[in-house]
Design an enzyme around this catalytic site. Structure first.
Site, PDB file in Angstrom:
ATOM      1  N   GLY A  46      21.853 -39.386  38.731  1.00 52.09           N
ATOM      2  CA  GLY A  46      20.432 -39.973  39.315  1.00 52.09           C
ATOM      3  C   GLY A  46      20.569 -40.251  40.493  1.00 52.09           C
ATOM      4  O   GLY A  46      21.440 -40.782  41.234  1.00 52.09           O
ATOM      5  N   GLN A  51      16.875 -44.347  47.775  1.00 52.91           N
ATOM      6  CA  GLN A  51      18.214 -44.176  47.945  1.00 52.91           C
ATOM      7  C   GLN A  51      18.265 -43.138  49.397  1.00 52.91           C
ATOM      8  O   GLN A  51      19.338 -43.000  49.942  1.00 52.91           O
ATOM      9  CB  GLN A  51      19.161 -43.866  46.902  1.00 52.91           C
ATOM     10  CG  GLN A  51      19.055 -44.923  46.210  1.00 52.91           C
ATOM     11  CD  GLN A  51      19.935 -44.258  44.977  1.00 52.91           C
ATOM     12  OE1 GLN A  51      19.528 -43.469  44.116  1.00 52.91           O
ATOM     13  NE2 GLN A  51      21.245 -44.614  44.917  1.00 52.91           N
ATOM     14  N   CYS A  91      26.877 -46.165  41.119  1.00 52.96           N
ATOM     15  CA  CYS A  91      25.506 -46.008  41.838  1.00 52.96           C
ATOM     16  C   CYS A  91      25.793 -45.330  43.323  1.00 52.96           C
ATOM     17  O   CYS A  91      26.797 -45.622  43.767  1.00 52.96           O
ATOM     18  CB  CYS A  91      24.990 -47.097  42.253  1.00 52.96           C
ATOM     19  SG  CYS A  91      23.300 -47.247  43.352  1.00 52.96           S
ATOM     20  N   LEU A  92      25.141 -44.244  43.427  1.00 52.08           N
ATOM     21  CA  LEU A  92      25.744 -43.655  44.777  1.00 52.08           C
ATOM     22  C   LEU A  92      25.504 -44.407  45.979  1.00 52.08           C
ATOM     23  O   LEU A  92      26.153 -44.021  47.173  1.00 52.08           O
ATOM     24  CB  LEU A  92      24.668 -42.354  45.015  1.00 52.08           C
ATOM     25  CG  LEU A  92      25.028 -41.198  43.717  1.00 52.08           C
ATOM     26  CD1 LEU A  92      23.999 -39.858  44.173  1.00 52.08           C
ATOM     27  CD2 LEU A  92      26.399 -40.719  43.963  1.00 52.08           C
ATOM     28  N   HIS A 133      18.213 -47.708  35.458  1.00 56.25           N
ATOM     29  CA  HIS A 133      18.876 -47.680  36.807  1.00 56.25           C
ATOM     30  C   HIS A 133      18.131 -47.369  37.942  1.00 56.25           C
ATOM     31  O   HIS A 133      17.726 -48.008  38.801  1.00 56.25           O
ATOM     32  CB  HIS A 133      20.250 -46.869  36.749  1.00 56.25           C
ATOM     33  CG  HIS A 133      20.918 -47.192  38.009  1.00 56.25           C
ATOM     34  ND1 HIS A 133      22.208 -47.805  38.180  1.00 56.25           N
ATOM     35  CD2 HIS A 133      20.615 -46.757  39.129  1.00 56.25           C
ATOM     36  CE1 HIS A 133      22.578 -47.670  39.199  1.00 56.25           C
ATOM     37  NE2 HIS A 133      21.767 -47.013  40.069  1.00 56.25           N
ATOM     38  N   GLU A 134      17.566 -46.017  37.563  1.00 54.80           N
ATOM     39  CA  GLU A 134      16.558 -45.713  38.615  1.00 54.80           C
ATOM     40  C   GLU A 134      15.379 -46.312  39.157  1.00 54.80           C
ATOM     41  O   GLU A 134      14.618 -46.744  39.879  1.00 54.80           O
ATOM     42  CB  GLU A 134      16.225 -44.116  38.556  1.00 54.80           C
ATOM     43  CG  GLU A 134      17.547 -43.193  38.458  1.00 54.80           C
ATOM     44  CD  GLU A 134      18.682 -43.397  39.540  1.00 54.80           C
ATOM     45  OE1 GLU A 134      18.321 -43.846  40.730  1.00 54.80           O
ATOM     46  OE2 GLU A 134      19.690 -43.166  39.453  1.00 54.80           O
ATOM     47  N   HIS A 137      15.879 -49.282  41.021  1.00 49.68           N
ATOM     48  CA  HIS A 137      15.587 -48.955  42.407  1.00 49.68           C
ATOM     49  C   HIS A 137      14.298 -49.039  42.983  1.00 49.68           C
ATOM     50  O   HIS A 137      14.246 -49.441  43.950  1.00 49.68           O
ATOM     51  CB  HIS A 137      16.344 -47.731  42.585  1.00 49.68           C
ATOM     52  CG  HIS A 137      17.891 -47.439  42.750  1.00 49.68           C
ATOM     53  ND1 HIS A 137      18.383 -48.332  43.637  1.00 49.68           N
ATOM     54  CD2 HIS A 137      18.638 -46.856  42.066  1.00 49.68           C
ATOM     55  CE1 HIS A 137      19.879 -48.020  43.832  1.00 49.68           C
ATOM     56  NE2 HIS A 137      19.964 -47.113  42.713  1.00 49.68           N
TER      57      HIS A 137
HETATM   58 NI    NI Z   1      21.458 -46.215  41.871  1.00 49.33          NI
END
Ligand code: NI
Length: 172
Positions: A46, A51, A91-92, A133-134, A137
């Protein structure tokens, strides 16, 4: 299409709240294409627009299931949750960090797809987890702030690749 730079942990933008998308124009569509490409390049399941430095309520989720296109969720809102369970997450924006936290087992989410069509999705497991999770963000929240104390694991790049591979296998 282009790979965009992923903002990482100490970048202040990750703490900011994203804004509602009023019009799904070509700029948003291009952003979404880039986000999908950027997530794929980094083996992410995701990615939220914040991000890549864009404060818009847009994110994509891709569990890499055969025959399934990545999901694009615009202005998503969770309308219902059911149950709770402990999950492992990464997480990226926090490369090589994984930890455990509590997420709902099942969620119902409403959103606009890339064509502006209102959708309602009920889901569970990794998909529900990724969507939660997204959405965090979009609200300026990062997973690392809500982890179960003592569960943070910092791993090497190689370990990370293996872990992502395992996770995909688990998904079938
Ligand atoms: Ni993330």
């Amino acid at each position: 299409m282009a790979i965009r730079m992923i903002r990482e942990e100490n970048d202040e933008i990750l703490k900011k709240k994203s804004r509602v998308v009023e019009v799904i124009d070509d700029k948003i569509k291009e952003l979404v294409k880039d986000m999908i490409e950027t997530a794929h390049k980094n083996n992410g399941v995701g990615l939220a627009a914040v991000q890549v430095g864009v404060l818009k309520r847009v994110f994509i989720v891709d569990l890499y299931e055969e025959g399934k296109e990545p999901l694009v969720l615009i202005n998503a809102e969770i309308t219902q949750t059911k149950g709770e369970h402990e999950v492992e997450e990464g997480c990226l924006s926090f490369p090589n960090q994984f930890a455990k936290l509590i997420r709902p087992k099942e969620i119902t989410v409403t959103y606009l797809d890339i064509n502006g069509k209102r959708e309602k999705l009920k889901c569970k497991g990794l998909l529900a987890q990724a969507i939660c999770h997204e959405i965090d963000h979009l609200n300026g929240e990062v997973f690392i702030d809500k982890i179960i104390p003592g569960t943070l694991e910092v791993i090497t790049e190689k370990d990370r690749e293996n872990k992502l591979e395992d996770r995909r296998k688990q998904q079938g």
